[in-house]
Enzyme design. Structure first.
Site, PDB file in Angstrom:
ATOM      1  N   HIS A  46      -1.950   0.273 -10.812  1.00 30.65           N
ATOM      2  CA  HIS A  46      -1.805   1.871 -11.412  1.00 30.65           C
ATOM      3  C   HIS A  46      -3.326   2.532 -11.567  1.00 30.65           C
ATOM      4  CE1 HIS A  46       3.332   2.331 -11.914  1.00 30.65           C
ATOM      5  NE2 HIS A  46       2.776   1.032 -11.731  1.00 30.65           N
ATOM      6  N   THR A  47      -4.063   1.586 -11.070  1.00 28.34           N
ATOM      7  CA  THR A  47      -5.783   1.761 -10.875  1.00 28.34           C
ATOM      8  C   THR A  47      -6.320   2.479 -10.181  1.00 28.34           C
ATOM      9  OG1 THR A  47      -6.330  -0.408  -9.402  1.00 28.34           O
ATOM     10  CG2 THR A  47      -6.424  -0.755 -12.252  1.00 28.34           C
ATOM     11  N   ASP A  48      -5.347   3.298  -9.244  1.00 27.17           N
ATOM     12  CA  ASP A  48      -5.732   3.513  -8.705  1.00 27.17           C
ATOM     13  C   ASP A  48      -5.653   5.052  -9.094  1.00 27.17           C
ATOM     14  OD1 ASP A  48      -2.799   4.376  -8.286  1.00 27.17           O
ATOM     15  OD2 ASP A  48      -2.837   4.369  -5.534  1.00 27.17           O
ATOM     16  N   LEU A 138       6.588  -2.057  -0.017  1.00 29.48           N
ATOM     17  CA  LEU A 138       5.318  -2.239   0.709  1.00 29.48           C
ATOM     18  C   LEU A 138       5.336  -0.914   1.332  1.00 29.48           C
ATOM     19  CD1 LEU A 138       6.811  -5.936   2.113  1.00 29.48           C
ATOM     20  CD2 LEU A 138       4.576  -5.859   0.471  1.00 29.48           C
ATOM     21  N   ASP A 186      -1.832   3.597  -1.336  1.00 24.01           N
ATOM     22  CA  ASP A 186      -1.030   3.191   0.093  1.00 24.01           C
ATOM     23  C   ASP A 186      -1.383   3.948   1.734  1.00 24.01           C
ATOM     24  OD1 ASP A 186       0.110   2.283  -2.522  1.00 24.01           O
ATOM     25  OD2 ASP A 186       2.426   3.107  -2.434  1.00 24.01           O
TER      26      ASP A 186
HETATM   27  C1  GLA Z   1       2.555   2.874  -5.885  1.00 28.20           C
HETATM   28  C2  GLA Z   1       1.516   4.059  -5.599  1.00 28.20           C
HETATM   29  C3  GLA Z   1       0.412   3.399  -5.432  1.00 28.20           C
HETATM   30  C4  GLA Z   1       0.300   3.340  -6.615  1.00 28.20           C
HETATM   31  C5  GLA Z   1       1.163   1.844  -6.929  1.00 28.20           C
HETATM   32  C6  GLA Z   1       0.559   1.328  -8.207  1.00 28.20           C
HETATM   33  O1  GLA Z   1       3.083   2.012  -4.715  1.00 28.20           O
HETATM   34  O2  GLA Z   1       2.528   5.267  -4.783  1.00 28.20           O
HETATM   35  O3  GLA Z   1      -0.859   5.094  -5.578  1.00 28.20           O
HETATM   36  O4  GLA Z   1      -0.547   3.627  -7.632  1.00 28.20           O
HETATM   37  O5  GLA Z   1       1.881   2.018  -7.230  1.00 28.20           O
HETATM   38  O6  GLA Z   1      -0.785   0.721  -7.404  1.00 28.20           O
END
Ligand code: GLA
Length: 401
Positions: A46-48, A138, A186
């Site tokens: 959740h840092t992105d 994934l 992702d």
């Molecule tokens: C999902 C979202 C990503 C990221 C993760 C948590 O995969 O698509 O953008 O925020 O959750 O790190």
């Protein structure tokens, strides 16, 4: 059977399946074959979308798309993994949503973003299949989007859009069309993954830096079988809470906030804890990258363990089944590596980095010690870090004879 290059296993069964299904449906061979991987995140959750750092890797499981041109402006799509479900729509920047959404909205939304960049794009036939587990966290949808974008880009004869731009388009499709306010991790991991490497991503600049994975370590992914879609989960709520924490600390994004500033911001307890997860997780990503570079698997394990605890206690995105999976793996691994939940949360998978020699014991511990709330055993995937999304002329990859 010929493969065009070593990092493009177009002889993989799924690659052959989409090409054969295409031939059967359209009476001609596809002209383009594209592939894009799913991803697993080693650390940085959740840092992105907080402009922070993440350390994912592309896994060696892919979505494949066989594609060919049409001249009537229509898109004809067949999804082999969705009981041969079909879709047909007019290619445009503003396609209608499919009632019920699902994979069709991912196709429509993704191509809509690309049409805005490449207005000359004409219609196309698509056959899609893959082996990225769906609904497991994934990133099967990011891999679908990148495979589609690479295929359509190649069909349209464009060579100007690079991996970062394509990743952005795929993210926009999620944000604007599908309705998930996800970050860029992702899509960028799928676009720019490198075999044998994790990818440090600065989600503000989109700079990526490949970091080699230590030799002799295995990457084990265990799926809890607890499924939770991102759109109707608390994902978007977490995003709003992070924005509130950043605003409370007087910053544009939590990336720019220190723990001391967060503590001084006078936030309510929940908002503070959400912010603390992000601020400390960013630090852990940087420390983990260093540990990985130095081959310090023990330190990496400590950081993974701390990340899991922060997701559980501060960000509150784990569920008991996932906590149990992580604990079972951590017990076997001890100080020789680490395990943590990976992905958006509320179910999904745990990722573990461990010595190859401990893999049988880890698998046994899961078999003996884990059942999902529905009584199912965990699904275990042993993965390697694979290459990012590619497209090539299908003719070069088609089976001869
Ligand atoms: C999902 C979202 C990503 C990221 C993760 C948590 O995969 O698509 O953008 O925020 O959750 O790190």
């Amino acid at each position: 059977m010929t493969t065009s290059s070593i990092d493009f296993p177009s002889s993989a069964p799924t690659a052959l399946a989409v090409q054969r299904a295409y031939l059967e449906r359209h009476g001609v061979a596809p002209t383009v074959l594209a592939r894009a991987p799913g991803r697993v995140n080693l650390i940085g959750e959740h840092t992105d979308y907080n402009d922070g750092f993440v350390l994912p890797l592309a896994i060696d499981r892919d979505t494949w798309v066989a594609a060919g041109p049409r001249d009537d402006g229509q898109v004809d799509a067949l999804a082999l993994d969705e009981q041969q479900a079909e879709d047909r729509f007019a290619l445009s920047a503003t396609p209608p949503h499919f009632p019920g959404g699902g994979w069709r909205d991912h196709v429509r939304g993704t191509l809509a973003q690309l049409v805005e960049e490449l207005p000359s794009l004409s219609g196309m036939n698509l056959v899609i299949a893959g082996d990225v587990p769906m609904g497991a966290g994934l990133s099967s949808s990011a891999s679908l989007a990148l495979a589609l974008l690479r295929a359509a880009q190649r069909l349209g004869g464009d060579a100007t859009l690079d991996g970062k731009r394509l990743a952005r388009l795929a993210q926009q499709a999620e944000n604007r069309f599908v309705g998930c306010q996800c970050g860029i991790m992702d899509q960028l991991a799928s676009a720019e993954g490198r075999a044998g490497h994790a990818l440090l991503i600065d989600c503000r600049s989109l700079d990526t830096e490949p970091v080699p994975l230590p030799a002799g370590t295995a990457l084990l992914i265990a799926h809890s079988r607890v499924r939770r879609g991102l759109v109707d989960s608390a994902y978007n709520e977490r995003r709003r809470q992070c924005e509130a924490a950043a605003a409370g600390a007087g910053a544009k994004a939590l990336r720019d906030v220190t723990l001391a500033q967060l503590e001084a911001a006078g936030l309510d307890d929940k908002t503070f804890r959400r912010g603390r997860h992000i601020v400390t997780e960013n630090e852990r990503v940087i420390a983990a990258t260093r540990a990985l570079r130095e081959g310090d698997v023990r330190r990496l394990g400590e950081l993974m363990k701390a990340s899991h605890a922060s997701m559980r206690d501060d960000f509150e995105i784990t569920v008991p089944a996932v906590d149990q999976l992580a604990a079972l793996l951590q017990d076997v691994i001890g100080e020789a590596g680490g395990a943590r939940m990976t992905g958006g949360g509320f179910g999904g998978c745990v990722v573990a980095l461990l010595p190859q020699a401990l893999v049988p014991a880890a698998v046994k511990a899961l078999e003996d010690g884990y059942r999902s709330p529905e009584g199912e055993p965990a699904l275990v995937y042993l993965c390697e870090a694979g290459p990012g999304a590619r497209a090539e002329a299908a003719a070069a990859a088609t089976v001869a004879g």
